[in-house]
Write an enzyme that holds these catalytic residues in place. Sequence first.
Site, short mmCIF file in Angstrom:
data_model
loop_
_atom_site.label_atom_id
_atom_site.label_comp_id
_atom_site.label_asym_id
_atom_site.label_seq_id
_atom_site.Cartn_x
_atom_site.Cartn_y
_atom_site.Cartn_z
N ARG A 132 32.54 -63.50 -27.43
CA ARG A 132 31.15 -62.93 -26.68
C ARG A 132 30.11 -62.44 -27.74
O ARG A 132 30.47 -61.78 -28.61
CB ARG A 132 31.58 -61.97 -25.66
CG ARG A 132 32.33 -62.64 -24.58
CD ARG A 132 32.94 -61.44 -23.49
NE ARG A 132 33.70 -61.84 -22.72
CZ ARG A 132 34.23 -61.56 -21.54
NH1 ARG A 132 33.61 -60.22 -21.24
NH2 ARG A 132 35.09 -61.97 -20.63
N GLU B 255 35.74 -50.08 -17.92
CA GLU B 255 36.35 -51.23 -17.31
C GLU B 255 37.54 -51.74 -18.33
O GLU B 255 37.35 -51.95 -19.50
CB GLU B 255 35.30 -52.46 -17.29
CG GLU B 255 35.78 -53.93 -16.59
CD GLU B 255 34.71 -54.72 -16.97
OE1 GLU B 255 35.08 -56.06 -16.76
OE2 GLU B 255 33.55 -54.43 -17.32
N SER C 198 39.06 -57.18 -14.11
CA SER C 198 38.20 -57.59 -13.20
C SER C 198 38.75 -58.89 -12.45
O SER C 198 39.54 -59.43 -12.74
CB SER C 198 36.74 -57.64 -13.64
OG SER C 198 36.69 -58.94 -14.42
#
Length: 429
Positions: A262, A349, A352
């Site tokens: 990413r 987080e 997910s």
Amino acid sequence: MIDARLLRTDPDRIRRSQRARGESVELVDKLVGVDESRRQAIATYESARAEQKELGKQIPKAQGEEKQALLAKTKQLAEQVKSAEATQRETEAEFNELLLAVGNLVFDDVPEGGEDDYVVLETHGAPRDFESEGFAARDHLELSEGLGGVIDVERGAKVSGSRFYFLTGVAAELELALINLAMQTAIGNGFTAMVPPALVKPTAMEGTGFLGQAADDVYRLEADDLYLVGTAEVPLAAYRSEEILNAAELPLRYAGYSPSYRREAGSYGKDTRGIFRVHWFDKVEMFSYCDPEDAAAEHQRLLEWEKDFITKLELPFQVLELAAGDLGLSAARKYDCYAWFPSQGRYREITSTSNCTDFQARRLNIRARFGDGTRPVATLNGTLCAMTRMIIALLENHQQADGSIHVPQALRPYLGGRERLTAPGAVAR
């Protein structure tokens, strides 16, 4: 993509979803207009083509002036057909381009708002009170130094640039243990283990919805026209592209282990310390193809498997439902699990799971033969273990006063039975 028939039968449903996402409602109006132009262009082309074929049948039977007149009209029609076909292609291309920009239809009961408007659904466990234990909590880099410098961001930056790292010693062992535990857990839950490619064609990236709003966060190899995936969701979704599945075999569940890349575009200055936000990490991802009527229940199953895995690791965590404005292009609903990070004093987080309904399947042309005919399936994804953040959570939550790390019972078989992780030569007290 959404079902194009909704533009004619219920455009307000699409407008509501776009509005909830904070995206352009005018896009829907434009799509409705282009769809009308497209259908008119198709009708014009098909009418001209049919007339052209009929004339073609008459010409061999005609004689003299009649034949010459038919030939002249055929020539004129040929130009009309060519023009109509070009108009059809143009309007079709414009329609498809606009349709790909529309996000999946958000469920009406998804919370409204943006990134900060999530709803906490559950809280599991409680953060440790380190002060009552007689020492201050250290962050993962401080703990790394005590373990022998096992998270090396300096050499990672030297070799690859900022937001890269080396895992060595017990940190590398911990990742391998997590991979094995995650894959064995997924297999035990009925998933087929997969090691998918981390490079995919543009069709795979676009089909899963990662070349729209998320395009800036994707690495592209221009010389080869390939993309580095940010999640195994991409190759696992594209794995059955252009296929018709047997509905009796659904759900089809795959667990993919792969690196994730990413660019972290737009994150300058955020989470710069350590390995919380990096350009590359390894991950075990769950993926399911199922009957759309079972998608909501399958989503809950994925969430439960994530919760069970985090519980095995003895981490305090919360379950959140994200607001509509914080959903990715493909998700109609998304749950996140946030673990407690002692050094930050907050939940962050770590996993997910998203219900993408039939949105990705339409883009990738994945269908199944159901009792009422052949139609798109639903796709869902869920992160079982993103290694870097899970390593941080484990080190920080299970740190001991002497700098050693308590090993949760579930991980011990994959770490030689050790109950504590320590620096080489150290003896845990």
